[in-house]
Design an enzyme around this catalytic site. Structure first.
Site, PDB file in Angstrom:
ATOM      1  N   GLY A  71      32.699  42.306  48.082  1.00  0.00           N
ATOM      2  CA  GLY A  71      33.758  42.803  48.955  1.00  0.00           C
ATOM      3  C   GLY A  71      34.762  43.640  48.181  1.00  0.00           C
ATOM      4  O   GLY A  71      35.261  44.662  48.680  1.00  0.00           O
ATOM      5  N   THR A  72      35.062  43.233  46.961  1.00  0.00           N
ATOM      6  CA  THR A  72      36.042  43.959  46.141  1.00  0.00           C
ATOM      7  C   THR A  72      35.561  45.383  45.884  1.00  0.00           C
ATOM      8  O   THR A  72      36.339  46.334  45.990  1.00  0.00           O
ATOM      9  CB  THR A  72      36.261  43.205  44.806  1.00  0.00           C
ATOM     10  OG1 THR A  72      36.704  41.877  45.113  1.00  0.00           O
ATOM     11  CG2 THR A  72      37.280  43.893  43.937  1.00  0.00           C
ATOM     12  N   SER A 198      31.278  40.994  52.603  1.00  0.00           N
ATOM     13  CA  SER A 198      30.817  40.361  51.362  1.00  0.00           C
ATOM     14  C   SER A 198      29.803  39.281  51.704  1.00  0.00           C
ATOM     15  O   SER A 198      30.031  38.492  52.630  1.00  0.00           O
ATOM     16  CB  SER A 198      32.027  39.744  50.658  1.00  0.00           C
ATOM     17  OG  SER A 198      31.601  38.971  49.566  1.00  0.00           O
ATOM     18  N   GLY A 199      28.698  39.228  50.946  1.00  0.00           N
ATOM     19  CA  GLY A 199      27.639  38.275  51.265  1.00  0.00           C
ATOM     20  C   GLY A 199      28.056  36.818  51.190  1.00  0.00           C
ATOM     21  O   GLY A 199      27.716  36.019  52.058  1.00  0.00           O
ATOM     22  N   THR A 236      20.775  50.217  40.198  1.00  0.00           N
ATOM     23  CA  THR A 236      19.590  49.577  40.782  1.00  0.00           C
ATOM     24  C   THR A 236      20.026  48.462  41.728  1.00  0.00           C
ATOM     25  O   THR A 236      20.915  47.673  41.410  1.00  0.00           O
ATOM     26  CB  THR A 236      18.679  49.020  39.667  1.00  0.00           C
ATOM     27  OG1 THR A 236      18.320  50.127  38.832  1.00  0.00           O
ATOM     28  CG2 THR A 236      17.433  48.366  40.226  1.00  0.00           C
ATOM     29  N   CYS A 324      48.657  30.379  40.546  1.00  0.00           N
ATOM     30  CA  CYS A 324      49.312  30.169  39.256  1.00  0.00           C
ATOM     31  C   CYS A 324      49.725  31.532  38.677  1.00  0.00           C
ATOM     32  O   CYS A 324      48.875  32.360  38.389  1.00  0.00           O
ATOM     33  CB  CYS A 324      48.349  29.456  38.317  1.00  0.00           C
ATOM     34  SG  CYS A 324      49.194  28.823  36.889  1.00  0.00           S
TER      35      CYS A 324
HETATM   36  N1  PLP Z   1      38.736  40.532  50.993  1.00  0.00           N
HETATM   37  C1  PLP Z   1      38.990  39.321  51.505  1.00  0.00           C
HETATM   38  C2  PLP Z   1      39.769  39.206  52.778  1.00  0.00           C
HETATM   39  C3  PLP Z   1      38.548  38.170  50.848  1.00  0.00           C
HETATM   40  O1  PLP Z   1      38.822  36.960  51.349  1.00  0.00           O
HETATM   41  C4  PLP Z   1      37.820  38.321  49.647  1.00  0.00           C
HETATM   42  C5  PLP Z   1      37.383  37.134  48.882  1.00  0.00           C
HETATM   43  O2  PLP Z   1      37.951  36.065  49.000  1.00  0.00           O
HETATM   44  C6  PLP Z   1      37.554  39.618  49.167  1.00  0.00           C
HETATM   45  C7  PLP Z   1      38.034  40.698  49.871  1.00  0.00           C
HETATM   46  C8  PLP Z   1      36.774  39.845  47.904  1.00  0.00           C
HETATM   47  O3  PLP Z   1      35.407  39.648  48.143  1.00  0.00           O
HETATM   48  P1  PLP Z   1      34.402  39.415  46.885  1.00  0.00           P
HETATM   49  O4  PLP Z   1      34.673  38.045  46.384  1.00  0.00           O
HETATM   50  O5  PLP Z   1      33.051  39.566  47.472  1.00  0.00           O
HETATM   51  O6  PLP Z   1      34.720  40.474  45.911  1.00  0.00           O
END
Ligand code: PLP
Length: 386
Positions: A71-72, A198-199, A236, A324
């Site tokens: 997702g990031t 995100s998977g 890849t 933290c």
């Molecule tokens: N965006 C949201 C709303 C999330 O909750 C998260 C992960 O907790 C992410 C992005 C990041 O996803 P990933 O862990 O696949 O990089």
């Protein structure tokens, strides 16, 4: 009782069906989908099927799916890739409650001459839509607003926001990492240009994600390299991960309504029991517009981490609303943006459920929690002063 896992917004159990679908692609069908031989080619066919399955859950065309590593990466690609195509515009609009994948990216871009506008939320976590409308101007390159918040589960009115942004001809991105599989989507009918998933939040493995890119959206690749993903993302492919994510999307699409109703009933049962048995508790977030699996509850005058440690002794996994920072525990930026009082923000716990939770588990947590809370309150220096 063994592990009672109620932290699915952090990461979710990989479904057995997903593991089964992935297994052959490690030791047997390990070919590279870019190879000319048929051993690799058969893998490419399976990736195409996964792309179709993801597209079908999202309600879009398979060509609009780019596989990423998480997702990031999808969030970074959406924002940085859009900015690269609109070099004359220097403003990014987002919200104060985004995940760091979006917020840190935007704040870093501030050092490169971009102006970042972070729209605020009210005490229920609801977005100030008027502030968002007023912030959009000719200098705006992209608007990025999350579909649903990972900490409170609050769902934003993404359809309405996308329409506002689109009417101004500006690119709209949404981080749907927590929403996918929990809320039905039909992207073909929406005004969303870019959407991240995100998977590992969806019963697929870690290390695979998706960026949906509406046809015609101008986006520069973020990962340069080979011509994978039609030249839109080099590297890849994570073949097994992609195949697993496709299967997870198919499972989610099959029973999105029934499963989510069942999970919501479990979440509501947990909330009702906790609120009835623990005094001085409150729910954080917009209870009218929430993900079906998430509850964020503040237990006033005690620390969330102490609650977590005591829950852990019973095998119960949840999260706290603190992070933290420089050696001290700070309430999360989401709860701070909502103006949750200090004594409540420090005692916040997020329970995030999934299709694998049972009523027996809910009742087990609801039975253990009141004793934990009253024990900690007896030790709390804040209780007497309240
Ligand atoms: N965006 C949201 C709303 C999330 O909750 C998260 C992960 O907790 C992410 C992005 C990041 O996803 P990933 O862990 O696949 O990089």
């Amino acid at each position: 009782m063994s592990t009672v896992y109620m932290d699915s917004n952090a990461t979710s159990k990989v479904a057995d069906e997903v593991i089964e679908e992935m297994a052959p692609y490690f030791g047997q069908l390990y070919g590279n989908p870019s190879s000319m031989h048929s051993f690799g080619g058969q893998v490419g066919k399976k990736i195409a099927l996964a792309r179709q399955r993801v597209a079908s859950l999202l309600g879009c065309d398979p060509d609009e799916i780019i596989f990423t590593s998480c997702g990031t990466e999808s969030d970074n690609t959406a924002i940085r890739g859009s900015l690269a195509m609109t070099a004359d515009k220097r403003k990014i609009i987002t919200t104060r409650v985004e995940h760091p994948a979006v917020l840190s990216t935007c704040r870093e871009l501030e050092h490169h001459g971009y102006t970042i506008v972070e729209i605020g939320v009210d005490k229920h976590g609801r977005l100030n839509i008027d502030e968002l409308k007023d912030s959009i101007d000719d200098d705006t390159a992209i608007v990025s607003v999350m579909y649903a918040n990972n900490e409170t589960g609050t769902v934003f009115p993404i359809g309405e926001i996308a329409e506002i942004v689109k009417s101004k001809g500006i690119t709209f991105h949404t981080d749907a990492v927590q929403a996918i599989g929990k809320i039905p989507m039909d992207l073909a009918k929406s005004n969303i240009d870019l959407l991240s998933i995100s998977g590992h939040k969806l019963h697929a493995p870690k290390g695979v994600g998706v960026l949906y890119v509406r046809k015609g959206t101008r986006l520069a690749p973020f990962m340069l390299g080979g011509h994978q993903e039609s030249g839109r993302r080099g590297g890849t492919e994570n073949v097994a991960g992609i195949i697993g994510l496709g299967k997870a999307c198919q499972l989610a699409a099959d029973d999105i309504k029934d499963e989510n109703t069942r999970v919501k009933d479990l979440r509501d049962r947990l909330e009702e029991k906790i609120l009835a048995s623990c005094p001085d508790c409150m729910i954080n977030g917009d209870v009218e517009n929430r993900l079906p699996n998430t509850t964020n509850i503040s237990f006033e005058f005690i620390e969330g981490e102490a609650i977590l440690l005591m829950l852990d002794k019973f095998g119960i996994c949840a999260s706290s609303g603190s992070a933290c920072t420089s050696g001290s525990l700070e309430p999360s930026h989401v709860l701070r943006a909502m103006g949750v009082p200090f004594t409540a923000a420090h005692g916040s716990i997020r329970f995030s459920l999934s299709r694998y939770n049972t009523q027996q588990e809910i009742d087990f947590v609801a039975e253990k929690l009141p004793d934990i809370v009253s024990t900690l309150r007896r030790l709390s220096p804040f209780v007497k002063t309240s």
